[in-house]
Design a protein around this motif. Sequence first.
Motif, PDB file in Angstrom:
ATOM      1  N   THR B   3       0.832  -1.199   0.000  1.00  0.00           N
ATOM      2  CA  THR B   3       0.000   0.000   0.000  1.00  0.00           C
ATOM      3  C   THR B   3       0.865   1.246   0.000  1.00  0.00           C
ATOM      4  OG1 THR B   3      -1.621  -1.199   1.313  1.00  0.00           O
ATOM      5  CG2 THR B   3      -1.886   1.175   1.194  1.00  0.00           C
ATOM      6  N   THR B   4       0.539   2.161  -0.867  1.00  0.00           N
ATOM      7  CA  THR B   4       1.170   3.486  -0.861  1.00  0.00           C
ATOM      8  C   THR B   4       0.052   4.502  -0.788  1.00  0.00           C
ATOM      9  OG1 THR B   4       2.848   2.649  -2.370  1.00  0.00           O
ATOM     10  CG2 THR B   4       2.737   5.026  -2.089  1.00  0.00           C
ATOM     11  N   ILE B   5       0.152   5.407   0.144  1.00  0.00           N
ATOM     12  CA  ILE B   5      -0.900   6.409   0.279  1.00  0.00           C
ATOM     13  C   ILE B   5      -0.256   7.783   0.239  1.00  0.00           C
ATOM     14  CG2 ILE B   5      -2.870   7.188   1.635  1.00  0.00           C
ATOM     15  CD1 ILE B   5      -2.592   4.521   3.199  1.00  0.00           C
ATOM     16  N   LEU B   6      -0.776   8.632  -0.631  1.00  0.00           N
ATOM     17  CA  LEU B   6      -0.308  10.014  -0.681  1.00  0.00           C
ATOM     18  C   LEU B   6      -1.420  10.907  -0.157  1.00  0.00           C
ATOM     19  CD1 LEU B   6       2.242   9.216  -2.127  1.00  0.00           C
ATOM     20  CD2 LEU B   6       1.685  10.791  -3.948  1.00  0.00           C
ATOM     21  N   GLY B   7      -1.071  11.899   0.622  1.00  0.00           N
ATOM     22  CA  GLY B   7      -2.076  12.822   1.143  1.00  0.00           C
ATOM     23  C   GLY B   7      -2.490  12.490   2.560  1.00  0.00           C
ATOM     24  N   LEU B   8      -1.574  11.870   3.295  1.00  0.00           N
ATOM     25  CA  LEU B   8      -1.886  11.525   4.678  1.00  0.00           C
ATOM     26  C   LEU B   8      -1.562  12.685   5.605  1.00  0.00           C
ATOM     27  CD1 LEU B   8      -0.333   8.001   4.553  1.00  0.00           C
ATOM     28  CD2 LEU B   8      -2.730   8.492   4.994  1.00  0.00           C
ATOM     29  N   ASN B   9      -2.378  12.843   6.617  1.00  0.00           N
ATOM     30  CA  ASN B   9      -2.111  13.863   7.619  1.00  0.00           C
ATOM     31  C   ASN B   9      -1.380  13.234   8.792  1.00  0.00           C
ATOM     32  OD1 ASN B   9      -3.390  16.259   6.575  1.00  0.00           O
ATOM     33  ND2 ASN B   9      -5.292  15.144   6.752  1.00  0.00           N
ATOM     34  N   SER B  10      -0.369  13.929   9.288  1.00  0.00           N
ATOM     35  CA  SER B  10       0.389  13.344  10.391  1.00  0.00           C
ATOM     36  C   SER B  10      -0.457  13.233  11.647  1.00  0.00           C
ATOM     37  CB  SER B  10       1.640  14.181  10.677  1.00  0.00           C
ATOM     38  OG  SER B  10       1.266  15.519  10.866  1.00  0.00           O
ATOM     39  N   ALA B  11      -1.513  14.031  11.776  1.00  0.00           N
ATOM     40  CA  ALA B  11      -2.353  13.940  12.972  1.00  0.00           C
ATOM     41  C   ALA B  11      -3.161  12.649  13.009  1.00  0.00           C
ATOM     42  CB  ALA B  11      -3.310  15.133  13.034  1.00  0.00           C
ATOM     43  N   THR B  12      -3.332  12.005  11.857  1.00  0.00           N
ATOM     44  CA  THR B  12      -4.146  10.791  11.842  1.00  0.00           C
ATOM     45  C   THR B  12      -3.416   9.590  11.267  1.00  0.00           C
ATOM     46  OG1 THR B  12      -5.094  11.617   9.781  1.00  0.00           O
ATOM     47  CG2 THR B  12      -6.424  11.864  11.771  1.00  0.00           C
ATOM     48  N   LEU B  16      -4.003   8.047  14.994  1.00  0.00           N
ATOM     49  CA  LEU B  16      -4.461   9.311  15.557  1.00  0.00           C
ATOM     50  C   LEU B  16      -3.511   9.746  16.665  1.00  0.00           C
ATOM     51  CD1 LEU B  16      -7.010  11.244  15.549  1.00  0.00           C
ATOM     52  CD2 LEU B  16      -7.821   9.888  17.472  1.00  0.00           C
ATOM     53  N   TYR B 324      -6.867  -0.037   5.505  1.00  0.00           N
ATOM     54  CA  TYR B 324      -5.782  -0.189   4.540  1.00  0.00           C
ATOM     55  C   TYR B 324      -5.174  -1.574   4.537  1.00  0.00           C
ATOM     56  CZ  TYR B 324      -6.291   4.793   4.242  1.00  0.00           C
ATOM     57  OH  TYR B 324      -6.802   6.038   4.057  1.00  0.00           O
TER      58      TYR B 324
ATOM     59  N   TYR C  34      -3.691  17.688   4.292  1.00  0.00           N
ATOM     60  CA  TYR C  34      -4.433  17.316   3.102  1.00  0.00           C
ATOM     61  C   TYR C  34      -5.891  17.098   3.410  1.00  0.00           C
ATOM     62  CZ  TYR C  34       0.356  16.395   1.829  1.00  0.00           C
ATOM     63  OH  TYR C  34       1.694  16.533   1.626  1.00  0.00           O
ATOM     64  N   THR C  36      -7.747  15.468   0.976  1.00  0.00           N
ATOM     65  CA  THR C  36      -8.079  14.250   0.253  1.00  0.00           C
ATOM     66  C   THR C  36      -6.810  13.449   0.083  1.00  0.00           C
ATOM     67  OG1 THR C  36      -9.165  13.341  -1.704  1.00  0.00           O
ATOM     68  CG2 THR C  36      -7.775  15.262  -2.037  1.00  0.00           C
ATOM     69  N   ARG C  37      -6.962  12.148  -0.064  1.00  0.00           N
ATOM     70  CA  ARG C  37      -5.786  11.303  -0.226  1.00  0.00           C
ATOM     71  C   ARG C  37      -6.070  10.238  -1.255  1.00  0.00           C
ATOM     72  NH1 ARG C  37      -8.104   8.851   4.836  1.00  0.00           N
ATOM     73  NH2 ARG C  37      -7.670  10.861   5.766  1.00  0.00           N
ATOM     74  N   VAL C  38      -5.001   9.621  -1.769  1.00  0.00           N
ATOM     75  CA  VAL C  38      -5.152   8.550  -2.749  1.00  0.00           C
ATOM     76  C   VAL C  38      -4.349   7.355  -2.265  1.00  0.00           C
ATOM     77  CG1 VAL C  38      -4.849   7.851  -5.138  1.00  0.00           C
ATOM     78  CG2 VAL C  38      -5.404  10.221  -4.613  1.00  0.00           C
ATOM     79  N   GLU C  40      -3.045   3.471  -3.034  1.00  0.00           N
ATOM     80  CA  GLU C  40      -2.821   2.500  -4.102  1.00  0.00           C
ATOM     81  C   GLU C  40      -2.426   1.205  -3.419  1.00  0.00           C
ATOM     82  OE1 GLU C  40       0.284   3.263  -7.465  1.00  0.00           O
ATOM     83  OE2 GLU C  40       1.201   2.150  -5.827  1.00  0.00           O
TER      84      GLU C  40
END
Lengths: 731, 328, 187
Positions: B3-12, B16, B324, C34, C36-38, C40
């Motif tokens: 799994t690769t996820i882009l757009g993650l927030n460090s707070a969560t 969390l 995930y 962010y 929104t996130r993506v 894969e």
Amino acid sequence: MAVNRRDFLKLSATVAGGSMLAGGGIAGMLMAGDRGGAAATVHSVPTVCEMCFWKCGLIARVVNGRVVKLDGNPLHPQSRGKLCGRGQAGIGLLYDPDRLKRPFIRGGVRGDGRYRPASWNEALEITADKLKAISAKYGPESIALFSHGTSGDYFRSMVKGMGSPNITFPSFSQCVGARNVGYELTFGESPASSCERVDLTRSKVIVLIGTHLGENMHNTQVQDFAEAVANGARLIVVDPRFSTAAAKAHSWLPIRPGSDTALLLSWINVIISEGLYDKEYVARYTEGFAELAQTVREYTPAWAARETDLSESQIIETARQIGANSPNVCIHPGRHTSWYGNDTQRARAMAILTALLGSWGREGGIWLAPSAPLAKSPAPEFPEAARPDVIAGGYPFVGGEGLTNAVRDATISGNPYPIKAWIMVGTNLLHTLPDPRQTMAAIGKLDLLLAIDVMPTDSVMQADIILPESSYLERADDLFVVKQKEAGIAIRQPAVSPLHESKPGWWIARELMLRLGLEKFAQPANFEQKLKAKAEKWGINFAALTKNGYIPVRTTSGPYISESNQPVFGTKSGKIVLASAELREHGFDAVPRYEKVPQPETGQFRLLYGRSPLHTFSRTANNPQLNELVSENEVWINSAAASRLGIGHGAYVRLVNQDGVRSNRVRAKVTQRLRDECIYLVHGFGSTSPWLTKAHNKGVNDQQLITRYAVDPISGITGMRVNFVTIEKEA
Amino acid sequence: METTILGLNSATFPHLHIWDWRVALYLFLGGLTAGAMVMSSVANLRKDKSSLKEKACCVRLPLIAPLLLAVGMFFLFLDLENKKNMFWFYMTLQPLSPMSWGSWALLAVYPVMILFGLSVLPEEFYPRLPFAFLKRLAATLQPQMRRLAAANFVMGILLGVYTGVLLSSYVARPLWNSALLPVLFLISALSSGAALAIIMAKQDKAKLFFTKVDIWLLFAEIFVLVGLFYGHYSSTEAHREAIMPFFDISSQHFPYAISIILLSIVLPGAIVLKFLEVRVDHEGPIVGRAKTQMITSAALVLVGALIIRFAIVYAGQLSSLSRYTSIY
Amino acid sequence: MPRYAMLIDQRRCVGCMACIVACKNENKVPPGMYRTRVAETTAGIFPKLRMELRSELCNHCDHAPCVDACPTGASHKEADGSVQIDKSRCVGCKACMAACPYDARYVHPDGHVDKCSFCNHRTKVGKAPACVETCIGGSRIFGDLNDPNSEISRRLREHHVRVLLPEVGTKPKVFYINRFSTPGQEG
């Protein structure tokens, strides 16, 4: 019409870049209305993106003189109202604090990073003086241009104006060259106009050979690709890696690298032997079928299965799917095709397959380039170069694009004559040309290395003189002739005035040409006026153009073959060439034959590279908005191979190539998505430029490891997927 | 699964983390206050005393309680990201928000605690009161002591339970999302209140009384804690995963494993010590070694309550209804 | 009154991440945060692999735990069906962040909690949210559930869709046309 290829390409190159315009006044014109004094001035400026080279039309939202958002221009057929992640991040480029802000002149030795800021006048004077001196001492041909992007056009005028024929484009020599030459030898033209003319939304079958659409983010084409997938088009992806495109494929063929031509030839074999080709089309438009059929007889699916490491049934099945759906099959011609040094023949095979299926000029295949009757400007009368360019007959099928590697070779060796000045416009040669050691050796021989760029890349940091160019959001450029299925004119105009002391490329070139006595080849100071005149000559309402960003023009031909719309093939015979006498005359195979390429030994991995949808080569690595999402690359290693080496996911490793070159440390991505004799990297990282504060030393530079390259004898391009590396665990 | 996820927030991500030691400390102090309120009410409601002096026990406890709570709320205030907007808590009551109920309840407990505290005060202590009106007030309230004790008792229960209700209301945090959490928090609060009472009570009889009470509470606490873990184990995968950090000795989750180990030493240890205390035939005042033992066991209880709050606040934020790990 | 929802056709998503960048610029989302996130995800053993591309955002749930949890009413549901945050009322207690099963929220440097707003500054003037407008694959569809002729209503009738964590009962308004394993099949 017998047109020698070299001339043909030179011609097309001039016409495409023919009209030069300036836009310094346009921004003023736009802003003037707002100076009246409302509290927040908000306006939209349509222009053209240059985060990559697709050139999508966009609309910049400007609030109080600051660009706050970039949106696709719904009227522009290359963007259709959408911008990719890089296009959206143009704001990051515009306001990047690491941008080149003023001219710099080298203080210490090349590469030590010591520069002193200079005024434009001083920098331009010194540059012009150096160029004059070199031209006087070694002849104007000793000055070479490497360019990528719109601004290169202006410097081409300058270099040609000085009398040098050495104008090169990495986009040819390191990218599309083999494909273009292969398709020109077959159809008389390349399969791309403003973009590859792939009619994906009407395809019943789409075949991608290595093309990784989705990661390779070419806006319109990816939009069409997604549409085609959603419409149920059958997708066949041939790739040693499970790319995003492969993930959407009905058939993913995880082919052994180097054997794609074997697959193509066996497909042709099946399609011919089972009669699945478009017989009428072949009879009417092609020549050389008999020789083709004879040549491919030996390339059976069983044979191909051994070469490609695919199953025979898969090869036969996919061939039948392709054949059964002709002519609505798209064999995507690819773009970056410089792989193994035999790439022109592979492109030939793809072109031949396209012709057999009858898909050139048919729905779902390759549409015919539209003819847009636009009045041509008279070509400037450049002086005849005293000596031919350094390729000089070495690669007869290279046209006006020149060969970057040939210029580099000449620079190092001094043969056929010395090259003493390099002008780099928007190209990071150390990350572009294979074997950066040779690039450095060549640079060592130069009297002048001049860089015109927006960002301080690795190559810029070797330059003697750095001239800061304005980004695309701050400048005007030539009117763009956009050719999709329809045609039109797009305008680039500044959304904001140039930041810092940057200047548009046309201005920099003009100022240099003034000092070189070449004013007649330069853009007029009133760029806007010329732009306007040109638009009017083409029957375009200039005010509407600046307001809408894109105006369609009438085309006199359609995208598909019909009785009233017959294709014109720019080959000697006027037909599609399946067996090329021209190639035979030069000692090459008239019909492509399969050539094995060396495979890595045990413990070695073939270095493969590709793209990220958030980055453009090395240009965007420092963009704050893109860097925060993808700041470094990872090396993909097959899971089985990784466990043999004891490498865990996320561990740091180093790569050592066959010439002993050792890379920086890079994170390992242990994955099932790759054949186990390959590793894969996204290109464009590992910057050594300390001025790129976000990109500096992040990830690994794949080009550094590409010290071995195979020059394609037909097109002269450099095949770069021929390096084998071993992997070292970090201590 | 890759799994690769882009757009993650460090707070969560990777989990969390919004509430830290400040919240955990508040929960501890809030619970301690609640327990103190309940214990001081109980002490003063017991009918087997004749004189007011004997009756009025734990007189300092009800007055310490508001201070403890104030300190706790200070830490809670520190956790707010937008402190200047704090007054909005008191501009509305959101019917489904335990935090809203709690913000009002926290306000309401103060007058109850203070009034009760004043009502319990023996007359000898009146001169120590700083203001004259307080002395008058105390005198007026004295006859109402039983009623006020009842109110204080109820408010203490509510205070002790609401923090558990608040955490348990988040379906997104499986570790907290259990009906047993408010029960655990209440029992832990009462237990820590009893421990504080043991330490603070002047009368040996009171000390012994709270020791016995605490034994019961500790047994209940251990029982509920085990029940909480078992309940999660036998619930959905997300709940099972939520308790995993406590049984994982890798470096990442070591503190949680340690907390379990400590709790399994501290709580039973306290019980054992207390049994020893109540078995001994107390002739005369509890001094010396016996007193040390008593105080030690009370301290262990307080430490245990602190560990529970910290472990639950932090481990709860590790837990999630994660999506995930599986491809659909 | 419209009732807004989003449909994500995963078959069309190419993981280009344009939505993430567009949203950041449109809504001035602070660096490192962010809306929104993506994701894969690839499963299987070479060469039998399958991949899922899935973008996630606030689901503007019809039964939103964040709205229940908010002690000041800052997080609230609007008439158009979206869940919004009234920054002037937010104390930054982060109860909503604890409550959200989708990890949709973050703490803005200004002190309030923030999240996707369905670009309500755009929807109220008839424009699509920024992510929808720029989605290269045409994967994101946005529209009015109360309009039976809207594209989203039509597609919801035509396809089997799912939501994230349906068992939690949040009644999310972001729907997914799922894509896994062989093309041409829907989940």
